[in-house]
Design a protein around this motif. Structure first.
Motif, PDB file in Angstrom:
ATOM      1  N   ALA A  42       0.849  -1.200   0.000  1.00  0.00           N
ATOM      2  CA  ALA A  42       0.000   0.000   0.000  1.00  0.00           C
ATOM      3  C   ALA A  42       0.884   1.249   0.000  1.00  0.00           C
ATOM      4  CB  ALA A  42      -0.906   0.008   1.227  1.00  0.00           C
ATOM      5  N   VAL A  43       0.477   2.245  -0.773  1.00  0.00           N
ATOM      6  CA  VAL A  43       1.230   3.494  -0.853  1.00  0.00           C
ATOM      7  C   VAL A  43       1.251   4.176   0.510  1.00  0.00           C
ATOM      8  CG1 VAL A  43       1.281   5.792  -1.896  1.00  0.00           C
ATOM      9  CG2 VAL A  43       0.685   3.817  -3.284  1.00  0.00           C
ATOM     10  N   VAL A  44       2.437   4.660   0.916  1.00  0.00           N
ATOM     11  CA  VAL A  44       2.573   5.384   2.170  1.00  0.00           C
ATOM     12  C   VAL A  44       3.169   6.760   1.892  1.00  0.00           C
ATOM     13  CG1 VAL A  44       2.783   3.373   3.680  1.00  0.00           C
ATOM     14  CG2 VAL A  44       4.820   4.338   2.664  1.00  0.00           C
ATOM     15  N   THR A  45       2.695   7.743   2.629  1.00  0.00           N
ATOM     16  CA  THR A  45       3.262   9.089   2.550  1.00  0.00           C
ATOM     17  C   THR A  45       3.903   9.479   3.872  1.00  0.00           C
ATOM     18  OG1 THR A  45       1.124  10.047   3.127  1.00  0.00           O
ATOM     19  CG2 THR A  45       1.655   9.871   0.775  1.00  0.00           C
ATOM     20  N   GLU A  46       3.627   8.675   4.926  1.00  0.00           N
ATOM     21  CA  GLU A  46       4.232   8.901   6.230  1.00  0.00           C
ATOM     22  C   GLU A  46       4.553   7.554   6.855  1.00  0.00           C
ATOM     23  OE1 GLU A  46       2.726  12.222   8.722  1.00  0.00           O
ATOM     24  OE2 GLU A  46       0.956  11.997   7.443  1.00  0.00           O
ATOM     25  N   GLN A  47       5.647   7.519   7.617  1.00  0.00           N
ATOM     26  CA  GLN A  47       6.014   6.300   8.327  1.00  0.00           C
ATOM     27  C   GLN A  47       6.562   6.704   9.692  1.00  0.00           C
ATOM     28  OE1 GLN A  47       7.565   3.303   5.905  1.00  0.00           O
ATOM     29  NE2 GLN A  47       8.290   2.048   7.559  1.00  0.00           N
ATOM     30  N   VAL A  48       6.257   5.874  10.697  1.00  0.00           N
ATOM     31  CA  VAL A  48       6.678   6.144  12.066  1.00  0.00           C
ATOM     32  C   VAL A  48       7.610   5.033  12.524  1.00  0.00           C
ATOM     33  CG1 VAL A  48       5.884   6.489  14.441  1.00  0.00           C
ATOM     34  CG2 VAL A  48       4.473   7.281  12.537  1.00  0.00           C
ATOM     35  N   CYS A  49       8.687   5.403  13.220  1.00  0.00           N
ATOM     36  CA  CYS A  49       9.601   4.411  13.774  1.00  0.00           C
ATOM     37  C   CYS A  49      10.165   4.929  15.094  1.00  0.00           C
ATOM     38  CB  CYS A  49      10.720   4.080  12.796  1.00  0.00           C
ATOM     39  SG  CYS A  49      11.831   5.434  12.503  1.00  0.00           S
ATOM     40  N   GLU A  50      10.814   4.040  15.833  1.00  0.00           N
ATOM     41  CA  GLU A  50      11.390   4.384  17.131  1.00  0.00           C
ATOM     42  C   GLU A  50      12.883   4.658  17.001  1.00  0.00           C
ATOM     43  OE1 GLU A  50       9.901   2.004  20.660  1.00  0.00           O
ATOM     44  OE2 GLU A  50       9.498   0.651  18.977  1.00  0.00           O
ATOM     45  N   VAL A  51      13.380   5.493  17.885  1.00  0.00           N
ATOM     46  CA  VAL A  51      14.823   5.724  17.968  1.00  0.00           C
ATOM     47  C   VAL A  51      15.497   4.379  18.219  1.00  0.00           C
ATOM     48  CG1 VAL A  51      16.644   6.744  19.406  1.00  0.00           C
ATOM     49  CG2 VAL A  51      14.645   8.098  18.792  1.00  0.00           C
ATOM     50  N   GLY A  52      16.599   4.122  17.509  1.00  0.00           N
ATOM     51  CA  GLY A  52      17.354   2.888  17.685  1.00  0.00           C
ATOM     52  C   GLY A  52      16.888   1.732  16.819  1.00  0.00           C
ATOM     53  N   SER A  53      15.734   1.845  16.204  1.00  0.00           N
ATOM     54  CA  SER A  53      15.221   0.759  15.365  1.00  0.00           C
ATOM     55  C   SER A  53      15.825   0.857  13.957  1.00  0.00           C
ATOM     56  CB  SER A  53      13.692   0.829  15.288  1.00  0.00           C
ATOM     57  OG  SER A  53      13.291   2.004  14.595  1.00  0.00           O
ATOM     58  N   THR A  54      15.452  -0.086  13.113  1.00  0.00           N
ATOM     59  CA  THR A  54      15.834  -0.042  11.698  1.00  0.00           C
ATOM     60  C   THR A  54      14.560   0.155  10.898  1.00  0.00           C
ATOM     61  OG1 THR A  54      17.745  -1.478  11.989  1.00  0.00           O
ATOM     62  CG2 THR A  54      16.833  -1.345   9.770  1.00  0.00           C
ATOM     63  N   VAL A  55      14.586   1.110   9.988  1.00  0.00           N
ATOM     64  CA  VAL A  55      13.418   1.362   9.149  1.00  0.00           C
ATOM     65  C   VAL A  55      13.777   1.010   7.711  1.00  0.00           C
ATOM     66  CG1 VAL A  55      13.945   3.792   8.687  1.00  0.00           C
ATOM     67  CG2 VAL A  55      11.585   3.027   8.608  1.00  0.00           C
ATOM     68  N   ALA A  56      12.798   0.439   6.996  1.00  0.00           N
ATOM     69  CA  ALA A  56      12.978   0.093   5.586  1.00  0.00           C
ATOM     70  C   ALA A  56      11.907   0.810   4.777  1.00  0.00           C
ATOM     71  CB  ALA A  56      12.869  -1.413   5.390  1.00  0.00           C
ATOM     72  N   LEU A  57      12.335   1.597   3.808  1.00  0.00           N
ATOM     73  CA  LEU A  57      11.428   2.290   2.899  1.00  0.00           C
ATOM     74  C   LEU A  57      11.574   1.634   1.526  1.00  0.00           C
ATOM     75  CD1 LEU A  57      12.317   5.948   3.926  1.00  0.00           C
ATOM     76  CD2 LEU A  57      10.387   4.574   4.724  1.00  0.00           C
ATOM     77  N   ARG A  58      10.451   1.249   0.920  1.00  0.00           N
ATOM     78  CA  ARG A  58      10.490   0.516  -0.355  1.00  0.00           C
ATOM     79  C   ARG A  58       9.888   1.357  -1.469  1.00  0.00           C
ATOM     80  NH1 ARG A  58       6.805  -4.440  -1.378  1.00  0.00           N
ATOM     81  NH2 ARG A  58       7.066  -4.636  -3.599  1.00  0.00           N
ATOM     82  N   CYS A  59      10.647   1.519  -2.535  1.00  0.00           N
ATOM     83  CA  CYS A  59      10.211   2.297  -3.694  1.00  0.00           C
ATOM     84  C   CYS A  59       9.990   1.347  -4.872  1.00  0.00           C
ATOM     85  CB  CYS A  59      11.286   3.331  -4.043  1.00  0.00           C
ATOM     86  SG  CYS A  59      10.884   4.344  -5.475  1.00  0.00           S
ATOM     87  N   GLU A  60       8.861   1.519  -5.552  1.00  0.00           N
ATOM     88  CA  GLU A  60       8.552   0.720  -6.742  1.00  0.00           C
ATOM     89  C   GLU A  60       8.457   1.641  -7.954  1.00  0.00           C
ATOM     90  OE1 GLU A  60       5.773  -2.798  -4.810  1.00  0.00           O
ATOM     91  OE2 GLU A  60       4.826  -1.225  -6.000  1.00  0.00           O
ATOM     92  N   VAL A  61       9.139   1.255  -9.022  1.00  0.00           N
ATOM     93  CA  VAL A  61       9.038   1.959 -10.298  1.00  0.00           C
ATOM     94  C   VAL A  61       8.417   0.982 -11.280  1.00  0.00           C
ATOM     95  CG1 VAL A  61      10.297   3.071 -12.178  1.00  0.00           C
ATOM     96  CG2 VAL A  61      11.078   3.358  -9.820  1.00  0.00           C
ATOM     97  N   ARG A  62       7.356   1.406 -11.964  1.00  0.00           N
ATOM     98  CA  ARG A  62       6.661   0.554 -12.932  1.00  0.00           C
ATOM     99  C   ARG A  62       6.524   1.288 -14.262  1.00  0.00           C
ATOM    100  NH1 ARG A  62       8.175  -2.335  -9.838  1.00  0.00           N
ATOM    101  NH2 ARG A  62       7.098  -3.683  -8.392  1.00  0.00           N
ATOM    102  N   GLY A  63       6.578   0.519 -15.347  1.00  0.00           N
ATOM    103  CA  GLY A  63       6.345   1.068 -16.675  1.00  0.00           C
ATOM    104  C   GLY A  63       7.592   1.649 -17.320  1.00  0.00           C
ATOM    105  N   LEU A  64       8.782   1.284 -16.815  1.00  0.00           N
ATOM    106  CA  LEU A  64      10.017   1.854 -17.342  1.00  0.00           C
ATOM    107  C   LEU A  64      11.111   0.794 -17.319  1.00  0.00           C
ATOM    108  CD1 LEU A  64      11.424   4.474 -18.292  1.00  0.00           C
ATOM    109  CD2 LEU A  64      11.936   4.940 -15.894  1.00  0.00           C
TER     110      LEU A  64
END
Length: 176
Positions: A42-64
């Motif tokens: 699902a598309v996200v425009t905001e993400q929340v995480c805690e100090v000290g954690s690891t966050v993963a942001l995933r980008c998808e490119v389609r049609g190219l």
């Protein structure tokens, strides 16, 4: 000349000869999309995480078609993010496919100053150049995400239990 999706059509090329010769060409302009998604896609425009954690942001490119051509870039503000970033703990892993790419930006040991706007874009893309995708990262200090999520529900649950107990006691008084 910049090609736009509205330019997609059949085009005829005619050679002035006797008899005239015609060749038909189909121009397809793929719809290119860039989006940042969560683990469920699902598309996200905001993400929340805690100090000290690891966050993963995933980008998808389609049609190219990405292999051997355009490159996918992650930025925080105007700064390019990659494995060479001086911050450390940042990694980018990109997989290319026939119709696009998937890229994951990981930020390990998240700090408060990691909060802010991140973007995913395509460099050296053919026309029309797709718009970058953006996400705002919120970093929470001192409280766990579970406490934040449960906090408002616990107050509602406590209030409901107290109200229900009072109603039961009053009903018993009036019934007896």
């Amino acid at each position: 000349m910049k090609v736009k999706p509205t330019d997609a059509a059949f085009y005829d090329c005619q050679l002035s000869a006797h008899p005239p010769r015609t060749a038909r060409v189909t121009l397809r302009v793929p719809e290119v999309s860039i989006r940042i998604v969560d683990g469920a896609g699902a598309v996200v425009t905001e993400q929340v995480c805690e100090v000290g954690s690891t966050v993963a942001l995933r980008c998808e490119v389609r049609g190219l078609k990405m292999e051997g051509g355009p490159s996918l870039l992650w930025h925080r503000r105007e700064f390019l993010l990659n494995d060479d970033t001086t911050r450390g703990g940042i990694s980018v892993r990109t997989e290319f496919g026939a119709n696009g790419a998937n890229s994951v930006l990981r930020v390990a040991r998240v700090r408060g100053d990691d909060a802010g706007a991140y973007s995913c874009s395509v460099a050296r893309a053919p026309s029309p150049e797709p718009q970058p995708a953006h996400v705002i990262l919120h970093v929470i200090k001192g409280e766990s995400l579970a406490e934040l999520h449960q906090g408002s529900k616990m107050v509602d649950l406590d209030t409901t239990l107290v109200t229900l107990t009072i109603v039961i006691v009053l009903l018993r008084l009036y019934i007896v």
